[in-house]
Motif scaffolding. Structure first.
Motif, short mmCIF file in Angstrom:
data_model
loop_
_atom_site.label_atom_id
_atom_site.label_comp_id
_atom_site.label_asym_id
_atom_site.label_seq_id
_atom_site.Cartn_x
_atom_site.Cartn_y
_atom_site.Cartn_z
N ASN A 231 0.80 -1.22 0.00
CA ASN A 231 0.00 0.00 0.00
C ASN A 231 0.84 1.28 0.00
O ASN A 231 0.33 2.35 0.32
CB ASN A 231 -0.95 0.03 1.21
CG ASN A 231 -2.40 0.00 0.78
OD1 ASN A 231 -2.71 -0.45 -0.31
ND2 ASN A 231 -3.28 0.48 1.63
N SER B 232 -3.10 -2.67 -5.21
CA SER B 232 -3.69 -2.39 -3.90
C SER B 232 -4.15 -0.95 -3.78
O SER B 232 -4.97 -0.61 -2.93
CB SER B 232 -2.67 -2.71 -2.79
OG SER B 232 -1.50 -1.93 -2.96
N GLY C 161 -10.12 4.08 0.10
CA GLY C 161 -10.15 2.81 -0.60
C GLY C 161 -11.44 2.69 -1.39
O GLY C 161 -12.41 3.42 -1.16
N LYS D 122 -7.38 -0.99 -1.22
CA LYS D 122 -7.37 -0.73 0.21
C LYS D 122 -7.21 0.76 0.49
O LYS D 122 -6.55 1.48 -0.25
CB LYS D 122 -6.23 -1.49 0.87
CG LYS D 122 -6.34 -3.00 0.75
CD LYS D 122 -5.13 -3.67 1.38
CE LYS D 122 -5.21 -5.19 1.23
NZ LYS D 122 -4.01 -5.85 1.82
#
Length: 474
Positions: free
Chosen positions: A282, A317, A409, A436
């Protein structure tokens, strides 16, 4: 009495006299020499080796070798060239040939020795073994007579600027029959004939014929997609170019499944990749091969628009800026891949290229599988970021600094709408993409004035809060 003795002796003496006479006659018809010298009458081609010892014979054969290394003339269709024989590895095994000459009449069964000495008396003409390096001969012919050598040309596809497809026809090649030339050179040298040698060409068929390319059925553009990038980010732009070049010109058989990782290969320094930003856990960090995911994402969208089957794909991500949300495809060598299948009955052909700050992937195939395709994607759900406060003993007590900005997210949906003749024939739901939330991290100063210290390792406990996202907090 004398007559009786004579009758007994004559039958014995006469055959003996005959044998002695025969032996004397044969001896006069044979060649003799000291044991360390070559028999008289032994020649190596036109070189007289009679009565030479081993060193003298080797020296004479070396002169013969030098004569053979003089240039020979080769010709073809009225043209002629000098072929330098001293550059084709031509040589004689002079030591071996000298020993062979000395052994004439001195080795083997008695009858063989007798016959060889009789032959030497009349004259024996030996032929040396001529050694020619085929590789060096090929190299010299290619340089000397390069005008008559024509490499074969495989049939291929020509993609015009307007994306129309043409076939470049195959063409047979022509090269010199090196084995035949090698044999002809040996024969001329053994015959001591210096007349020109006629080169004999052989036709070399192309590896891929025009008919084979026609049967591939590639005749139109099925789908294409382009993305933008910053060319001033030199390392990332370079990585994009390397990965794009690996895909360019890829031919795909009907029903074949293509793996991005297999085609592009490992992202390593040996493969030419450099460090550039990548997403790990992330976060954006520098890593080898940063930018390759833009190539896989661009390919993914081209595959969707070409109405091909995607068999494996994973999103990042975090959302990426170069494609709409829900339409990215991340890759990690030996871990995460993008795969698609040629679900048509004909071959596919890929073009992948970079122009300035623009990356384009085009997929060509057969017009029977050409469809109009629209891709839609949208956000169905958002996930707000959380705020994490970390104790920081390198900041003064009461100071607060944003260490990492937070980001929302998302849960994104997408679909592929396939149309033919202006009518929708298929609506395909594509897999959801979940990105995320990126937590906001705030460093909370813990050090009293005049006592700043380095943060302990591991850092102190973190406290989660739901607050705003200022860069620096009072």
């Amino acid at each position: 009495m004398a007559e009786q003795i004579l009758k007994r002796v004559v039958p014995v003496v006469l055959p003996l006299l005959f044998l002695i006479s025969l032996a004397v006659f044969l001896a006069t018809q044979m060649s003799f020499a000291p044991a360390d010298r070559i028999l008289p009458g032994v020649y190596m081609l036109s070189i007289n080796l009679s009565l030479l010892d081993y060193p003298q014979a080797v020296s004479a054969l070396k002169k013969l070798e030098q004569d053979m290394q003089k240039p020979l003339t080769v010709k073809y269709q009225g043209k002629s060239w000098l072929l330098p024989m001293d550059r084709v590895g031509l040589k004689l095994n002079c030591q071996q040939e000298a020993r062979r000459a000395i052994n004439i009449g001195r080795s083997g069964p008695l009858w063989q020795r007798f016959c060889e000495r009789r032959q030497a008396y009349r004259g024996i003409r030996l032929e040396p073994e001529i050694i020619i390096d085929t590789g060096l001969l090929q190299q010299q012919v290619s340089q000397t007579a390069k005008d008559i050598i024509l490499p074969p040309r495989d049939a291929g596809l020509i993609i015009n600027n307007d994306d129309t497809v043409e076939i470049s026809p195959a063409q047979s090649g022509r090269e010199i029959d090196i084995q035949q030339l090698r044999q002809d050179i040996r024969e001329r040298l053994l015959q001591q004939d210096t007349s020109p040698i006629e080169l004999k060409p052989v036709e070399i068929p192309p590896a891929r014929t025009t008919e084979e390319v026609q049967a591939m059925g590639v005749d139109t553009l099925l789908g294409m997609f382009s993305t933008q990038f910053d060319p001033n980010n030199v390392n990332r732009a370079y990585n994009i170019s390397v990965a794009a070049a690996a895909l360019d010109g890829l031919s795909i058989r009907p029903q074949e499944i293509v793996s991005f990782n297999e085609v592009v290969g490992p992202r390593s320094t040996e493969a030419g990749y450099k460090n550039a930003p990548i997403i790990i856990n992330n976060e954006l960090v520098d890593g080898l091969g940063g930018g390759v995911c833009q190539v896989s994402s661009t390919l993914y969208n081209a595959v969707l628009l070409a109405n091909l089957e995607v068999t494996e794909r994973a999103n990042h991500s975090l959302p990426v800026p170069y494609v709409p949300i829900g339409r990215d495809a991340t890759v990690v060598f030996d871990a995460v891949d993008l795969k698609f299948k040629n679900n048509t009955d004909y071959w596919l052909y890929l073009q992948s290229f970079v122009t300035g700050g623009r990356l384009t992937v085009k997929i060509f195939g057969n017009h029977r599988f050409k469809r109009d395709v629209v891709i839609r994607s949208w956000v169905e759900e958002t996930y707000p970021p959380r705020t994490v406060v970390e104790k920081d003993y390198s900041l003064r007590l009461g100071d607060r600094v944003v260490k990492q900005k937070g980001a929302q997210g998302y849960r994104a949906a997408s679909e592929r709408i396939v149309m033919q003749d202006g009518k929708v024939i298929k609506v395909e739901k594509l897999p959801y993409s979940v990105y995320k939330a990126r937590h906001q991290i705030i460093s909370q100063g813990m050090a009293p004035p005049a006592s700043l210290v380095k943060n302990p390792d591991p850092p102190g406990e973190a406290v989660e809060q739901d607050r705003g996202n200022p860069d620096v907090l009072p």
